[in-house]
Write an enzyme that holds these catalytic residues in place. Structure first.
Site, PDB file in Angstrom:
ATOM      1  N   GLY A  97     -12.964   4.290  -7.290  1.00  0.00           N
ATOM      2  CA  GLY A  97     -13.138   3.027  -6.587  1.00  0.00           C
ATOM      3  C   GLY A  97     -12.971   1.914  -7.583  1.00  0.00           C
ATOM      4  N   ASP A 152     -25.664  -2.381   5.245  1.00  0.00           N
ATOM      5  CA  ASP A 152     -24.307  -1.831   5.336  1.00  0.00           C
ATOM      6  C   ASP A 152     -24.336  -0.376   5.779  1.00  0.00           C
ATOM      7  OD1 ASP A 152     -21.427  -1.498   3.145  1.00  0.00           O
ATOM      8  OD2 ASP A 152     -21.581  -2.040   5.249  1.00  0.00           O
TER       9      ASP A 152
END
Ligand SMILES: *[C@@H]1O[C@H](CO)[C@@H](O)[C@H](O)[C@H]1NC(C)=O
Ligand SMILES: *[C@@H]1O[C@H](CO)[C@@H](O)[C@H](O)[C@H]1NC(C)=O
Ligand SMILES: *[C@@H]1O[C@H](CO)[C@@H](O)[C@H](O)[C@H]1NC(C)=O
Ligand SMILES: *[C@@H]1O[C@H](CO)[C@@H](O)[C@H](O)[C@H]1NC(C)=O
Ligand SMILES: *[C@@H]1O[C@H](CO)[C@@H](O)[C@H](O)[C@H]1NC(C)=O
Ligand SMILES: *[C@@H]1O[C@H](CO)[C@@H](O)[C@H](O)[C@H]1NC(C)=O
Ligand SMILES: *[C@@H]1O[C@H](CO)[C@@H](O)[C@H](O)[C@H]1NC(C)=O
Ligand SMILES: *[C@@H]1O[C@H](CO)[C@@H](O)[C@H](O)[C@H]1NC(C)=O
Ligand SMILES: *[C@@H]1O[C@H](CO)[C@@H](O)[C@H](O)[C@H]1NC(C)=O
Length: 890
Positions: free
Chosen positions: A637, A752
């Site tokens: 990532g 989230d």
């Protein structure tokens, strides 16, 4: 009040349990997916199916629609798919400075009815500019410069009545400049355009007289370096707004129209290197002229024109090879801004006298190859004077009889005497070692010619910084270096932009800074004139630094699951690195002390108070991950890579390894690490440990063998999620969130929750990840939390609907709906949600407190597992010591 975001999030989790995700408009997602397939080096976070919801780098949305794609300088390569048309709400497309973007511009781009900025500077696009571009009625800003476009300028561009900026420079465009004829549009219709930048193409034919009228509002007319012929139309004098006129380096002939000196706002006038004849143009009255270059034209032989010493703003007078004869007036040199007089290859004779009153900015008088026979030297003189090739230098050895190696001193941003930076880093003006974003700033018509003037370039630096700051960009400082005039007569200088806070930019930073320069948000100080920026690819994103250029589609599992929070953490953690490296240069690092880099004096407080999380050495993690082998690479990532590792006791872990350092956030990092280490619950992914050693920063998490819930729902992980398993997962996730909310101290709002952030262990226990991104409730300002509802319509797999108990699904949907009630009073608390799911499970004949089945068991086997003796492992006993009795609804 503060908790209701959690409910919304849970709804999303619930909806996703029904087999769905994503809130981005489907057409937009499909179009992006198709674009993605044609591209390499897409941002690693372009994963999943919710570009708007999961904040893909470079994508901005308005509600569920993609309105902006800005991807400057990220080394994107590939073609622009015609499926771009699917992004029908798109307003801004900026793919600048990606030289690997090649192939034609698809005609379908004409369907983007709301497009207002199309910016493709410095890519490798080729083929003709599609005529369909004329249907982009809202287009304001069109920059296609620095590509390989061929063919004619499409007349349809004349249809773009809102166009303000038209830059087609630096391509291979040919044919004539289109003007309107009958029903065919032409560029003469662009009455709102301020910029025609067509330089460096192969345009030919005459400049149509019809192009210019008093209706035009152009300020920059740049037609240099083409193959235009014929005479300069007299109608040019009607465009009173003009400030910069470059018609140089063409094949223009005839005499310059008298109307030229009607253009009293013009500051830069370039007519050089054409075939202009007749008298030198009469520039009387063009009082703002700074820079005049009429060189290399076969003008009629003429005496020194009288206007030459009347232009009070003149900085640069370049009239090389223009058949001027006679003696230069002394008054010329007293023009108080005069910097450069370039009169090579003329017939200037007599005595050169610059007087004693000459401009204090005067730098260069180049009179090579003239007929000057004497020089009235009055005391010392500071400007460089070149008289090589004049009678005065026949056998002369004076200074002015040699051609200097370099006429202009050059500028560089002053930097302190810095220590040397290791690896590829560069010292910023403030001596911080970092990876700057760099590129060339190219000014097409500067008003000055003194490239050594500190004041001028310092003002450029200040304006750049002010622009980045006012747009909240993480810029620490900028340098501009090595200004030079290139063969096109442009001023080129190298720009470096240094990151603040950390030693590298992330993609968001680069694409935004790139956009500020590509769309001219940055406006240079007066005198620099029209410019473009040609950015370099930025090769120093954290995930690229170790040489990983892997496609992000291969990065899943833990990577996407725990990704975002760890990204933030690692960036913060990395912040310690730069500081640490610096200190390392001064004193030896206390290797034995893992918290050695926590310097209380940098406001990060004392060493972290960690509960249960272990400190690993670099060597240890290196060993456990088999030297971070490719085989153990399970994802990546923005922060770096994730590796699988095996501890000596056989326990599997996920090691997240950051790639780059930065120098801030010690306090935040510590807080997060402390938080992560304190939060223990069966339904929360736990932190096993961390490492900051050898300049490395890593977080070690428990390894979740069955990946993300998303993988489960999409079938990617090969696990069948029947209704019962889905209920269990929903319950687990709800319990995890409830713990964060009700039992964590201080309470934590996740913010989230999504299927990517719910991981599944070997027994399909759901564990919530990524609460590192959470906000502590106590810190939430006035309890105000974003409460946008995420998630789209749920679709229930009919098989699932048939495999389930009557009534339970209705209750489940009812619960989900109650979670998104407008008013907080009507929404259940997390405790109520948990209880309700437990009730629904009981209705379906399931024991909510039973241990989960293993992933390999079938539904039937799992159902037997219902009789499975209640294990002694309390749901809340996981090292935190909480008992169910503590789990009361708020
Ligand atoms: C285009 O913009 C208009 C005006 O802002 C808006 O009403 C319309 O919905 C937009 N079209 C699309 C497809 O988004
Ligand atoms: C010009 O725009 C109109 C819509 O305003 C459109 O109908 C027409 O086809 C366009 N013409 C060209 C040549 O693109
Ligand atoms: C000069 O500009 C004025 C004002 O736009 C205009 O009326 C006039 O026609 C122009 N003269 C020439 C010779 O172009
Ligand atoms: C130049 O133009 C000015 C103003 O238009 C005029 O007064 C002057 O006589 C002209 N000079 C020449 C040499 O034509
Ligand atoms: C300089 O050149 C002019 C024009 O050609 C001429 O009239 C003049 O006599 C020359 N002067 C000298 C000193 O040669
Ligand atoms: C540098 O430029 C500034 C602004 O144009 C001017 O005021 C100053 O005199 C210049 N300095 C030199 C040494 O030419
Ligand atoms: C990227 O950098 C910007 C500015 O420094 C920061 O606000 C943002 O959070 C960063 N993005 C990520 C994903 O770290
Ligand atoms: C550049 O982008 C900014 C932000 O979207 C916008 O406000 C500005 O108008 C744009 N500049 C131009 C010249 O289009
Ligand atoms: C750009 O990407 C290509 C592969 O698409 C790679 O070979 C090259 O090294 C990259 N360049 C930079 C500067 O990152």
């Amino acid at each position: 009040m503060m908790c209701w975001r959690v409910h919304l999030c849970l709804l999303v989790a619930l909806v996703q349990v029904f087999g769905i995700a994503a809130r981005t408009n489907t057409d937009d997602f499909v179009a992006l997916k198709s674009l993605k397939e044609e591209w390499e080096n897409i941002p690693p976070n372009w994963d999943g199916d919710d570009p708007c919801g999961s904040n893909w780098d470079g994508i901005s949305c308005s509600n569920d629609r993609v309105v902006s794609i800005t991807l400057a300088s990220i080394n994107l390569s590939g073609h622009l798919s015609s499926d771009i048309e699917g992004l029908s709400a798109l307003q801004t497309l900026d793919l600048s400075y990606n030289k690997g973007m090649t192939g034609p511009l698809p005609s379908s781009i004409g369907n983007l009815q709301n497009l207002s900025s199309l910016i493709l500077v410095g890519c490798g696009f080729s083929g003709p500019i599609p005529s369909s571009i004329g249907s982009l009625q809202k287009l304001v800003y069109l920059s296609l410069n620095l590509n390989k476009f061929v063919g004619e300028i499409p007349p349809s561009i004349g249809n773009l009545s809102n166009l303000y900026w038209l830059d087609l420079a630096d391509n291979k465009l040919s044919g004539t400049i289109p003007v309107s004829k009958g029903s065919t549009p032409g560029l003469d219709m662009l009455v709102n355009a301020k910029h025609f930048h067509f330089g460096k193409n192969q345009l030919s034919g005459e400049i149509p007289s019809q192009l210019f009228s008093s209706k035009l509002t152009l300020i920059h007319l740049l037609l240099e370096s083409n193959q235009l012929s014929g005479s300069i139309p007299s109608s040019l004098g009607l465009v009173q707004s003009l400030e910069v006129v470059r018609l140089d380096r063409n094949s223009l002939s005839g005499s310059v129209p008298e109307s030229l000196n009607n253009l009293t706002s013009v500051q830069e006038l370039f007519l050089a290197s054409n075939k202009l004849t007749g008298p030198l143009p009469n520039l009387t009255g063009m009082d703002l002229l700074n820079y005049v270059d009429l060189s290399n034209n076969p003008f009629d032989v003429t005496g020194i024109p009288p206007w030459i010493s009347s232009l009070q703003s003149l900085t640069s007078l370049i009239l090389e090879n223009t058949h001027i004869e006679g003696r230069l007036p002394v008054s010329l040199f007293s023009l108080f801004q005069l910097q450069t007089v370039g009169l090579k290859n003329n017939r200037i004779n007599g005595t050169l006298d610059i007087g004693s009153n000459y401009s204090n900015q005067l730098q260069l008088i180049d009179l090579q190859n003239n007929f000057v026979d004497s020089f009235a030297q009055r005391g010392g003189y500071s400007p460089q004077i070149i008289l090589v090739g004049n009678p005065i230098c026949d056998g002369g050895t004076e200074n002015y009889c040699t051609v200097p190696q370099q006429t202009n001193s050059s500028y560089s941003t002053p930097t302190k005497n810095c220590f040397r930076c290791d690896s590829a880093k560069t010292a910023s003006p403030a001596c911080k070692c970092a990876y700057p974003y760099s590129g060339d700033l190219v000014f097409r018509a500067p008003s000055f010619s003194n490239f050594g003037n500190i004041t001028i370039f310092a003002s450029l630096e200040q304006k750049l910084m002010a622009t980045f700051r006012s747009h909240s960009q993480p810029v620490d400082s900028v340098t501009v270096n090595n200004p030079t005039k290139n063969v096109d007569g442009y001023l080129v200088l190298n720009l470096q932009v240094f990151p603040s806070g950390q030693d590298h930019f992330n993609r968001t930073g680069i694409t935004r800074i790139g956009f500020i320069l590509s769309n001219q948000t940055f406006k240079p100080p007066s005198g620099f004139g029209p410019f473009y920026f040609n950015g370099d690819n930025y090769p120093n994103f954290a995930d690229l630094a170790a040489g990983s250029h892997k496609s992000p589609s291969s990065s899943i599992i833990i990577g996407s699951a725990v990704g975002a929070s760890v990204l933030v953490l690692l960036l913060l953690l990395a912040g310690v690195y730069a500081l640490r490296q610096k200190r390392r240069a001064e004193t030896a690092v206390k290797k034995s002390d893992p918290f050695g880099s926590w310097d209380p004096s940098t406001s990060s407080g004392g060493v972290p108070q960690l509960k249960g999380a272990r400190c690993f050495s670099f060597e240890e993690l290196k060993k456990y991950s088999n030297n971070f082998s490719e085989m153990n690479d399970i994802g990546s990532g923005g922060f770096g890579k994730v590796y699988r590792g095996t501890l000596p006791n056989g326990r599997l872990v996920a090691i997240k390894r950051a790639q780059q350092g930065s120098s801030q956030g010690g306090l935040e990092f510590k807080t997060e690490i402390e938080l992560l280490s304190r939060v223990h619950h069966k339904n929360l992914v736990s932190l096993v440990g961390f490492c900051f050693d050898h300049g490395e920063q890593m977080l070690v998490y428990e390894y979740m063998i069955n990946g993300t819930l998303r993988d489960g729902l999409t079938g990617r992980s090969g696990i069948r999620l029947d209704w019962m398993r889905r209920l269990r997962i929903a319950l687990g996730a709800a319990r995890g969130v409830q713990y964060l909310h009700d039992l964590a101290d201080p309470p934590i709002i996740h913010r989230d929750i999504k299927s990517n952030n719910i991981l599944l262990d070997e027994r399909l226990n759901a564990k919530v990840a990524d609460f590192g991104l959470s906000k502590l409730m106590g810190e939430t300002e006035s309890g105000h939390v974003t409460t946008q509802v995420k998630g789209t319509m749920g679709v229930l797999d009919p098989i699932v609907a048939a495999n389930m108990a009557p009534g339970s699904v209705e209750k489940f949907v009812d619960l989900a709906l109650r979670c998104v009630q407008e008013s907080g009073l009507n929404r259940p608390t997390m405790g109520e949600v948990t209880k309700e799911i437990e009730y629904i499970m009981e209705l379906a004949g399931l024991n909510p407190n039973a241990e989960s089945a293993s992933a390999s068991e079938s539904y039937e086997e799992a159902k037997k597992g219902f009789d499975h003796p209640y294990t002694n492992e309390s749901l809340f006993a996981y090292s935190g010591g909480y008992t169910p009795s503590k789990l009361e609804p708020k």
